[in-house]
Design an enzyme around this catalytic site. Structure first.
Site, PDB file in Angstrom:
ATOM      1  N   GLY A 193      45.924  48.788  35.311  1.00 44.24           N
ATOM      2  CA  GLY A 193      44.804  48.851  34.368  1.00 44.24           C
ATOM      3  C   GLY A 193      43.613  49.571  34.962  1.00 44.24           C
ATOM      4  O   GLY A 193      42.469  49.358  34.545  1.00 44.24           O
TER       5      GLY A 193
ATOM      6  N   LYS B 234      37.163  55.390  42.614  1.00 46.30           N
ATOM      7  CA  LYS B 234      38.463  54.760  42.338  1.00 46.30           C
ATOM      8  C   LYS B 234      39.351  54.906  43.568  1.00 46.30           C
ATOM      9  O   LYS B 234      39.404  55.973  44.174  1.00 46.30           O
ATOM     10  CB  LYS B 234      39.133  55.468  41.162  1.00 46.30           C
ATOM     11  CG  LYS B 234      40.648  55.248  41.065  1.00 46.30           C
ATOM     12  CD  LYS B 234      41.284  56.213  40.085  1.00 46.30           C
ATOM     13  CE  LYS B 234      42.807  56.110  40.141  1.00 46.30           C
ATOM     14  NZ  LYS B 234      43.464  56.903  39.081  1.00 46.30           N
TER      15      LYS B 234
ATOM     16  N   HIS C  24      43.390  53.430  45.252  1.00 49.84           N
ATOM     17  CA  HIS C  24      44.539  52.530  45.339  1.00 49.84           C
ATOM     18  C   HIS C  24      44.775  52.120  46.787  1.00 49.84           C
ATOM     19  O   HIS C  24      45.733  51.419  47.081  1.00 49.84           O
ATOM     20  CB  HIS C  24      45.806  53.207  44.803  1.00 49.84           C
ATOM     21  CG  HIS C  24      45.759  53.532  43.341  1.00 49.84           C
ATOM     22  ND1 HIS C  24      45.290  52.647  42.390  1.00 49.84           N
ATOM     23  CD2 HIS C  24      46.142  54.642  42.665  1.00 49.84           C
ATOM     24  CE1 HIS C  24      45.387  53.212  41.187  1.00 49.84           C
ATOM     25  NE2 HIS C  24      45.886  54.411  41.326  1.00 49.84           N
TER      26      HIS C  24
END
Length: 340
Positions: A71, A152, A154
């Site tokens: 998400g 952002k 990961h």
């Protein structure tokens, strides 16, 4: 390793590397594993690890940290809009990738892929500029960005700047159940040229379960996030709860970012903007520009997929599902993390 970078980086076994390069055609050199958790990344990370780890964090940074396909894009847009007084006009005009850069994406743009994209877009200065943008290291981009920055990533907490949670910036971490993550990531790996996965889902699950794909291991990633949930600089969210009650999530995020409370009308307008149907058709977030430069393979599912809970049922056979459940069960024994 040097004091600049504290973790050891190992090349993976050559035979395994050959198999991975055959299945993941976006990488052309190979993969490494990093530190005791064996974080799995393209070999380019080896040369740039210290630059990512030692990024100068600023107190007014806002980070969205997730395991892929949890998400992330949805959360980024919500966070950016709340922090920017619901400025929909700018959000629609400037692609999310510019407003909210992806810290380590350049690691996945192999030099050969970059050359192919430059060749493909020859004669179009706008598109060539975009190819240069996506292949530029995120730490360079961020060092030049004016504050406040939105970032952002990961990468797990243990590969991020070690003072990240000490300087006052805000980190939103989102976790999603691994079966939905794996199905969504499988489709993304097929869609995006920088991953270029050619195999079927059962083979992909095999890589997923054995931590042999980018940003793995999944469990180390989410438990690190979970372990930081009481830190005042961190807001830990479950994708399942966001999906179930988006207005409550919006209020929670607004409070965390010290931008709340929003009134009912503001919450309602943001819920509508983030509605999956509207979101899927929003060129600022759906990788529209990346499709135009040839970064997305045709004939695959879209970048913004279904956005629902339980879509794992589309790919898992009963046998594979049982195997996955056992794997989940084994890994939950070591943590009090539980998915809603």
């Amino acid at each position: 390793m040097s004091s600049e970078y504290p973790l050891e980086i190992f090349d993976i076994d050559e035979e395994l590397n050959v198999r991975l390069l055959h299945d993941f055609t976006g990488e052309r050199t190979g993969f490494v594993q990093v530190g005791p958790d064996k974080w799995f990344l393209p070999r380019k990370y080896k040369d740039q690890a210290a630059n990512f780890y030692n990024l100068q964090v600023r107190p007014d940074d806002t980070w969205v940290v997730t395991y892929p396909r949890s998400g992330t894009t949805w959360t980024q847009e919500m966070v950016w809009l709340i922090a920017n007084n619901l400025d929909y006009e700018t959000a629609r005009r400037i692609p999310q990738t510019e407003r909210f850069p992806f810290f380590e994406f350049s690691l996945f743009v192999h030099d050969e892929i970059k050359s192919e994209l430059l060749k493909l877009n020859a004669g179009n200065p706008e598109k060539l500029k975009l190819v240069e943008q996506i292949s530029r290291p995120g730490y360079e981009v961020l060092n030049e960005m004016k504050s406040p920055r939105f970032i952002k990533t990961h990468l797990p907490f243990s590969l991020l700047p070690p003072n990240l949670l000490d300087v006052g910036c805000k980190v939103v971490y989102v976790a999603r159940n691994p079966k939905d993550v794996a199905v969504s990531f499988y489709h993304l790996n097929r869609l995006i040229r920088t991953q270029g996965y050619l195999g079927d889902f059962p083979r992909y699950w095999d890589y997923f379960e054995n931590n042999l794909h980018p940003w793995a291991p999944y469990w180390s990633h989410v438990t690190e996030g979970w372990d930081h949930r009481h830190n005042p600089s961190v807001l830990f969210l479950f994708y399942e709860e966001m999906n179930k009650n988006l207005p409550a999530t919006i209020n929670k995020v607004a409070k965390f970012l010290e931008r709340g409370p929003l009134n009912d009308e503001q919450v309602s307008s943001l819920v509508n903007y983030l509605n999956i149907k509207n979101f899927r058709n929003n060129p600022a977030v759906n990788f529209d520009l990346h499709r135009q430069i040839g970064l997305l393979n045709e004939g695959e599912e879209e970048f913004i997929r279904k956005g629902k809970n339980g879509s794992w049922k589309d790919e898992f056979t009963p046998e594979l599902s049982r195997r996955a459940d056992q794997w989940i069960q084994r890994n939950l024994e070591h943590t009090d993390l539980r998915f809603p």
